[in-house]
Each structure stands twice: as structure tokens, then as C-alpha cells.
Design an enzyme around this catalytic site. Structure first.
Site, mmCIF file in Angstrom:
data_model
loop_
_atom_site.group_PDB
_atom_site.id
_atom_site.type_symbol
_atom_site.label_atom_id
_atom_site.label_comp_id
_atom_site.label_asym_id
_atom_site.label_seq_id
_atom_site.Cartn_x
_atom_site.Cartn_y
_atom_site.Cartn_z
ATOM 1 N N HIS A 153 0.840 -1.221 0.000
ATOM 2 C CA HIS A 153 0.000 0.000 0.000
ATOM 3 C C HIS A 153 0.869 1.263 0.000
ATOM 4 O O HIS A 153 0.438 2.314 0.456
ATOM 5 C CB HIS A 153 -0.952 0.041 1.200
ATOM 6 C CG HIS A 153 -1.713 -1.235 1.405
ATOM 7 N ND1 HIS A 153 -2.952 -1.473 0.851
ATOM 8 C CD2 HIS A 153 -1.380 -2.374 2.077
ATOM 9 C CE1 HIS A 153 -3.368 -2.687 1.190
ATOM 10 N NE2 HIS A 153 -2.430 -3.252 1.926
ATOM 11 N N SER A 274 14.722 20.866 -16.792
ATOM 12 C CA SER A 274 13.525 21.659 -17.048
ATOM 13 C C SER A 274 13.949 22.942 -17.743
ATOM 14 O O SER A 274 15.010 23.496 -17.444
ATOM 15 C CB SER A 274 12.831 21.974 -15.722
ATOM 16 O OG SER A 274 12.076 23.171 -15.822
ATOM 17 N N LYS A 280 15.880 21.138 -11.637
ATOM 18 C CA LYS A 280 15.208 19.863 -11.919
ATOM 19 C C LYS A 280 16.104 18.834 -12.613
ATOM 20 O O LYS A 280 16.948 19.180 -13.437
ATOM 21 C CB LYS A 280 13.973 20.114 -12.806
ATOM 22 C CG LYS A 280 12.828 20.792 -12.111
ATOM 23 C CD LYS A 280 12.300 20.068 -10.893
ATOM 24 C CE LYS A 280 11.476 18.856 -11.271
ATOM 25 N NZ LYS A 280 10.235 19.202 -11.932
ATOM 26 N N GLU A 287 9.151 7.773 -17.036
ATOM 27 C CA GLU A 287 7.793 8.242 -17.342
ATOM 28 C C GLU A 287 7.383 7.822 -18.743
ATOM 29 O O GLU A 287 6.228 7.445 -18.991
ATOM 30 C CB GLU A 287 7.724 9.762 -17.193
ATOM 31 C CG GLU A 287 7.943 10.216 -15.748
ATOM 32 C CD GLU A 287 8.291 11.694 -15.666
ATOM 33 O OE1 GLU A 287 7.547 12.515 -16.222
ATOM 34 O OE2 GLU A 287 9.331 12.022 -15.063
#
Ligand code: ARG
Length: 449
Positions: A153, A274, A280, A287
Site C-alpha cells: 500500500h 527543465s 530539476k 515516465e
């Protein structure tokens, strides 16, 4: 190719709508191998002279070289790779070329080409999966003893090692390989000789053709042989599931690379920045893998939908099989290659892993097991440890510092001996459990495999 019956040319829009040459051109090596084997069988049964056969063979080989060198001009008027090659052959060698299509249809031809393509695609994907497993094994080996929390979980559960976590993916990938190896058995059967749907009155040696093409046998029902796309569905399913596995790995790495977890750092070469936020470092590869898994699922559904409810035998709907197939193979090829590189280059932050693993709550189950060994039924032990955890939360005292004897008399001073990660891990020696010895034995087994 069918001008005899028609008095009008095919409309431009129909050509545009129906052409497949823009993507099925990549079947060319298989189409040519199939044609050579077919022509050889024609020669053996006296339909072609030796001279005609060798003209066909060398003409086809020239065409193969031209296509490979990017010198061949494909025409959408000739619809697909089969007619483009046949027409170029006839232009090149004349009359003998026009004999090639005897006892053959594009229906058995396309099925043959696609099966040959699938066979070589499976072989290359199998190798790429092995490379990724290798990269995972390398990381598992380096971190066989790096303890960190295992989650359920997404809440901290029990201690495991980074090595054990990586080995879980080696297992998944191994099942993907087994599924591909199994699918390959059904792929590697020759449909050539099934004709348009009902074989041919001209008998060629199907077994010999199959043998020349490296097939393990021939199909046994001509109608099934030209309609069957099950083998593509099986591959697409396996690639979809493998994509699912890669997307889970991606999600793990995305979490691990966040400041909140901090368990891993991807190399600069496998991350992007970024355009606005200078600090970043984004896990785009992970992804993209997660995102591209959607295409893999979509391709499977496209094919299953295309074959649903089709009457026997060939229907043009079946031409819709190739784009999903090619897309899934291409997507998976790149996904496996980039993930292999990225996994090999990433860094595991041992300190962050150990800090997270030092949470004494990870050993709450071990404490319950300690009570069980003292003769307390597990359900009661669970409740007693639950009370201890509640007291620890309430009193803001870590579980390993709490005076457990105050919680219940079932606990003795010896109970706190449970709070050793080394001991906790060393005790997990059951097959499949994450003791360092087990993990190392698994790594050795996988290396051998
Ligand atoms: N390009 C076609 C396909 O991929 C080849 C078979 C065409 N057969 C036909 N009867 N029109 O399905």
C-alpha cells in the site's frame, strides 16, 4: 495485377486508403526468402526450368539489395510489399517473373512473411530482455545486502534488500521470456501453400519450402492458415504484459528518485532538465516507459478488435494487423535498450536506504513472531504488538525504545532483541525470502540460467 476483370482504374483515394507499402516494406527480406523457397519448389516440380529459377533467385536478391540500400522506389499503386517486389522482378527478368505467383496467393504470402518477421522479432526481444536481466542482476549483486523497507500500500512494511527488489523484476522478465519462447512454437509453422484459402491444384512440396525457411512444420488447414492471427495476438499480449512489468519498475524508480524517498539517483545521461526550473533532474525515461505501456496495451486491443467477428477466411481487415505489431516490437526494443543502460548507470543511495530501514516499526511483525515463539497464538500476538505500536505513537517513543514489559506481561526484556535488522534479515531463510544468503544464491542461479 487484376486488370483482366476491371475496366476502371482503382480510384486514388482507394489506393491511399488501402496501401500498406508505407509500413509493410519492412517485410522485404522475409518476402524475398519466401519467394525463393517457393520458386525452388516450383523448379523441383517442373514448373520452372533451372534457368528460370536462377533468374528469379538472382533478380530477387538484387531487389533485396536495392531495398536495403534505399535505392528501390516503392509505389502505392502496387499496394504492398508483395506486389511491389513481384512487379519489379517481372520488369527485371521478364517472363520468368510472371510465373512466380503460381500456386500462391498474397494471403498465404503475407501470413508467411509475417510469421518470419515475428520469429526474428521474438529472437531479438528475447536477447534484449536477457540484457536487461543482466543489468538488474548486476545491481542486485552490488546491493544484495543493502537493507531498505519493503512496501505494501506504499506504506513501510518489512525489511528487504535492494537486491531482492531487483530480483523480483528478473523473475517477471523471465516469465515474459517463457511466454515468448512458447509463442514462438506456434509462430514457426509455414502457411505457404495454403493459397488464397483452399490450397492449390498444383502441388508443391510444402515440407521442403518450410524446411528451407527454417519453419518447424506446415499448417494443416488452409482456411485457418490464412485467417489465423493468433500468433500476433500472443506476441502483443506478451509485450503488453512485459510493458506492464517495465512500467512498474519505472514507477519504483520514479519514487526512489524523488527527494521524499531518495533511494536512487539516475545518471545525468538518462535524465532531462527543465526549461524553467534550473534545479530539476527528471526521470523522463521512466515516465516514457510508463506512458508507452499504454501503446502496447492499445496495440493488443486493436488487433483483438480487428479479428473479432471476422468470417472465414481472409478479409482485408487483417491488413490492420501489421502496424500494431511493428509498433509494439519497435516500442519494446527501444524500451528494453534504454532501460538496460539506465539501470546499469544508476546509483543506489545506500545511506538513504539504511536510514529508511532503521524505522523500528518495520520489525513489528518480527516482534509478533517473537511472541508466537513464546507460545502466544498469532492473533493475540498481533493484538499485543498493535497495542505496543499505539503506545509508541501516543508516547512519541520509538517502538524499539519503549518499555514493552509495561504494555503487557507477555513481553520480557528479551523481546527487544528483535530490533536488529541484521538478525531480522538473517532469519528470513525460507525459499523466496530475502536473507542475504538467499539473494546471493538466487543471483548465482540467474547468472547460470
Ligand atoms: N497487404 C495485404 C495484407 O496485409 C496482403 C494480402 C492481400 N490479400 C488480398 N486478398 N487483398 O493483408
Amino acid at each position: 495485377m487484376w486488370k483482366g476483370r476491371f475496366s476502371q482504374a482503382t480510384a486514388d483515394l482507394v489506393q491511399q486508403y488501402g496501401e500498406s507499402i508505407s509500413y509493410d516494406w519492412r517485410l522485404f527480406p522475409h518476402d524475398i526468402a519466401g519467394s525463393i523457397a517457393h520458386a525452388r519448389a516450383q523448379m523441383k516440380s517442373g514448373l520452372l526450368t533451372e534457368d528460370e529459377f536462377s533468374k528469379i533467385e538472382s533478380g530477387l536478391k538484387e531487389i533485396e539489395e536495392e531495398i536495403a540500400a534505399g535505392k528501390f522506389e516503392f509505389s502505392i499503386e502496387l499496394e504492398d510489399i508483395h506486389m511491389n517486389i513481384e512487379s519489379a522482378l517481372t520488369q527485371k527478368i521478364g517472363a520468368a517473373g510472371a510465373k512466380l505467383h503460381t500456386a500462391r496467393s498474397r494471403n498465404d504470402q503475407v501470413a508467411t512473411d509475417t510469421r518470419l518477421y515475428c520469429r526474428s522479432a521474438i529472437d531479438s526481444i528475447l536477447e534484449l530482455i536477457s540484457h536487461l536481466q543482466d543489468a538488474l542482476l548486476g545491481r542486485a549483486d552490488a546491493h544484495a545486502g543493502t537493507v531498505f523497507p519493503g512496501y505494501t500500500h506504499l506504506q513501510r512494511g518489512q525489511p528487504v534488500t535492494v537486491g531482492h527488489h531487483f530480483l523480483a523484476y528478473v523473475e517477471m522478465l523471465s516469465r515474459d521470456k517463457e511466454r515468448l519462447i512458447d509463442a514462438r512454437k506456434r509462430v514457426n509453422i509455414s502457411p505457404l501453400g495454403s493459397g488464397a484459402l483452399a490450397g492449390s491444384t498444383i502441388n508443391l512440396d510444402r515440407e521442403a519450402i518450410a524446411k528451407e525457411l527454417g519453419f518447424d512444420g506446415v499448417t494443416t488447414n488452409s482456411m485457418d492458415a490464412i485467417s489465423d492471427r493468433d500468433y500476433i495476438a500472443e506476441i502483443l499480449f506478451t509485450l503488453a504484459l512485459c510493458g506492464g512489468h517495465l512500467s512498474r519498475l519505472s514507477e519504483d524508480l520514479i519514487l526512489w528518485c524523488s527527494s521524499e524517498f531518495g533511494f536512487a539517483t539516475l545518471s545525468d545521461a538518462h535524465t532531462t532538465g527543465s526549461s524553467l526550473m534550473p534545479q530539476k533532474k527528471n526521470p523522463d525515461v521512466c515516465e516514457l516507459t510508463r506512458g508507452k505501456t499504454g501503446r502496447l496495451y492499445g496495440n493488443l486491443i486493436s488487433l483483438l478488435t480487428a479479428i473479432k467477428g471476422l468470417p472465414l477466411t481472409y478479409n482485408r481487415d487483417l491488413q490492420e494487423d501489421k502496424e500494431p505489431l511493428f509498433d509494439s516490437i519497435d516500442t519494446m526494443t527501444l524500451a528494453l535498450r534504454v532501460n538496460t543502460e539506465m539501470i546499469a548507470a544508476m546509483k543506489i543511495n545506500v545511506e538513504a536506504c539504511e536510514t529508511a530501514a532503521s524505522d523500528p516499526l518495520l520489525l513489528a511483525t518480527d516482534l509478533a513472531d517473537w511472541l508466537v515463539k513464546e507460545g502466544i497464538p498469532f492473533r493475540s500476538a498481533h493484538e499485543l504488538v498493535g497495542k505496543a505500536v499505539a503506545a509508541s505513537v501516543m508516547q512519541k517513543i520509538p517502538l524499539d525504545k519503549l518499555d514493552l514489559t509495561q504494555v503487557d506481561s507477555a513481553f520480557t526484556a528479551d523481546a527487544s532483541s528483535v530490533f536488529s535488522l541484521t538478525k531480522a534479515l538473517a532469519a528470513r531463510t525460507n525459499p523466496g525470502a530475502p536473507s542475504v544468503e538467499n539473494v546471493k544464491a538466487q543471483i548465482a542461479r540467474w547468472r547460470k540460467t
